[in-house]
Structure formats: C-alpha cells, structure tokens
Design a protein around this motif. Sequence first.
Motif, short mmCIF file in Angstrom:
data_model
loop_
_atom_site.label_atom_id
_atom_site.label_comp_id
_atom_site.label_asym_id
_atom_site.label_seq_id
_atom_site.Cartn_x
_atom_site.Cartn_y
_atom_site.Cartn_z
N GLU A 9 0.67 3.90 6.17
CA GLU A 9 0.77 5.36 6.34
C GLU A 9 1.92 5.71 7.28
O GLU A 9 2.61 6.72 7.07
N HIS A 61 0.82 -1.22 0.00
CA HIS A 61 0.00 0.00 0.00
C HIS A 61 0.86 1.28 0.00
O HIS A 61 0.31 2.38 0.01
N SER A 75 -3.07 -3.20 7.58
CA SER A 75 -1.98 -2.94 6.63
C SER A 75 -2.01 -1.51 6.12
O SER A 75 -0.97 -0.86 5.97
N GLN A 76 -3.22 -1.00 5.86
CA GLN A 76 -3.34 0.36 5.32
C GLN A 76 -2.89 1.40 6.34
O GLN A 76 -2.21 2.37 5.99
#
Length: 375
Positions: A367, A32, A362-363
């Motif tokens: 970040e 990501h 995971s997202q």
Amino acid sequence: MAQPSGILWAGPIGDMGGYGNVSRNYLRALQHVGLPLHVANISLTNKEIGEEDMNFLSHIQRLNRDPGDDPVLIIHGTPESFVGIKKDGFKKTIGITLFETDRIPLHWANFCNEMDEIWVPTQFNFRTFTESGVDPSKVHVIHYPIESGQYTKQFDPYPFPAEVKSFKFLYTLAFDYRKGLDLLIPSYCEEFSDTDDVSLIVKIYVPGWISQENLSELVSSYIPNKKNNPHIHFIIENTPREDLLSLYSSCTCYVSTERACGWGMPQMEMMAMGKPVISINWGGVTEFMNDHNGFLIEPEQELEFVHPELQRTRIIHYYGHKWAKVKEQSVRIVMREAFENHKKREEIAFQAKQDIKDYFSSQVIAEQIKARLFS
C-alpha cells in the motif's frame, strides 16, 4: 497522474547479504501492487539463501511479464548503480537505498538527484539524505517489508555443543568494524562470569577483505584477560538459511551493538519470530523498535567519529562520518535486565511479533508503494 503500465525491478535478488534479503522481500510486496512485473537480477544467486527463497525466485522469474510502454524503473542498490540510467521510456526512475551513519557519502547526492525519486526505509535516512544534499522533494520513506509467516513455523533445534548454556544471547553479522563486536564482547564479559548460566553465540560471516585467521585474532583481542569470563561460542562457517532460522529459534534473546545500523533485518526477523531483541537506540532500528517492543541501549548525546579503520580503508564512504557513541556500562545494564527479567522479555517479545506482523507485512508495504506509484 495516470498509473504506470508496469514495473521493471533491478536488484541483487539472489544475494545472501542484506540487500538480497531486502530485494526478495520487496518482490513479495510488489506481487500485491497489481502491476505487471519484470525482474532483472543484478547479482549472482547464492544457494545459501535457502530453499524457500530459491523456489520464490524461480516462481517470480517464471512470471516475468512485459512491463508495457510506460513502466517505472526501480533500482535497488547503492547509488553507484544509479549512474548513467537513461530516463527515456520510463514513467519514473526510482532508486532504493540507505546509509548507516550521520550523513551519506559526498558523491551520492548527485547520483540520487539524477533519479526521479529515492526511496529510503526510515525517517532517519530521510534526514541524513536531505541534509547531505539530496533534493527533499525526491526522497520518500518506504519501509522494508517482511513475510512474518516464514518465522512463525516450527524449527528443528540447533545442534549446539554441550558447553553452550541455557540462556543464549545471539548476534549474527558479516564482520565489519561498524558492527560493534569491540563493544559487545567486553561488555558481556564484564557483566557476566563463568558462574552465570549464559552463553553469547556469535555467528560471523567472514567477508573477502579479511582472512579467517586475522579475524579470529582480532575478535580474540576483544575478550578481556581475566579468568572467569562467561561462555562465548563462535560460529564462523557459512550457514544455510534453514540452519540460520533454526539458530534464531534456539536462542533466547538477540543482541546487536551495531553503532550505525541502516535498518536491522536480523532484529526484525527475530522480532517476527517472537523473540526479545536488544539494539542501540539510534539509526534505522528506531523505525520499528521502541521501549514497548524491544530492549534499547541508550547512546550518549554526542556522536563519535566512525572507527579509524573505516576512515582509513574506505575513505570515499566513511571519512569524517559519525555514529552513535555507546558506553560499555549502557550495554551491560540492558543485557543484565534482559537476562534477569523473564516477564519483561515475554511482554516485549509478544509486542514485537504483533508489531512486525501488523505494520511491516508485504500487504502493508504494498500500500505504501501504491501510494507512490499511483500519485
């Protein structure tokens, strides 16, 4: 600073232990980040990691891309694996690691300081690394990610033998003196009896440094010599990933008495599954566990020296180190509450599942990684 051209990741991505599990979860987060990713596996791949992870590794390695002329190098492992890294050709060299006790091994500080950055998963490790001589400007907290969706599916019931009772405490571990079986088993046996509808399920991976026979003898010595001990069921054989998730799903409550826990991935996995978890309120687990989403065993105010066997057999890593001091009575109180308070178990499990999904996906961790790579 301009963003790097890509990422070269080196880690034990096929390993069935904690480092391997974390490496695979990091790779899911790195998808990501939006940079070309090239993955180098620095371990053997063990098929017991499970079909889903095996398919994921095949997928990620098929997608290996050229990280470009100005990549970052990320090495995941113990700081011994950072030795001799050539910085030429990399925008930044990053080591990802952790340690469980109140300090890090003496020789680690120099290895860490040779890297541009050190990522640790917890504020606890930020303190232990910087207080042990690692340059504070190099140390950054990047949490361990987890794919909650893996744990919210339907799982087949685990095939327990008939004598296993309705309420099932579960502890899974690769045996080590750090893991606290010498604390858990006596506490459980003194708090409960054979008239209680409760079993303690202990899933033990036998490491290479101890024989199964010696391990069985050692673990048996932790069981009090009394007639009415509550039921304990040991699982010693290796367990494929799918069976392990079935075991998680089929148990009522997870319990860990690990006196020095770097992170606590099994705790996190059980929380993601919506199960109540008991753990000692010290070390890595404090990064994601609190009174609202877990049952916490309170340690004593003072620390104690780590187990003598660790200081004797692994001098370079553990000599003079300390960890949480915990009384059996403190373990007994929390296990009894988790056993009897159905309403609190449900509330804690619900909050745990939500917190892991909201803060450790995971997202979300992608970040955190972007903030470091693009700074």
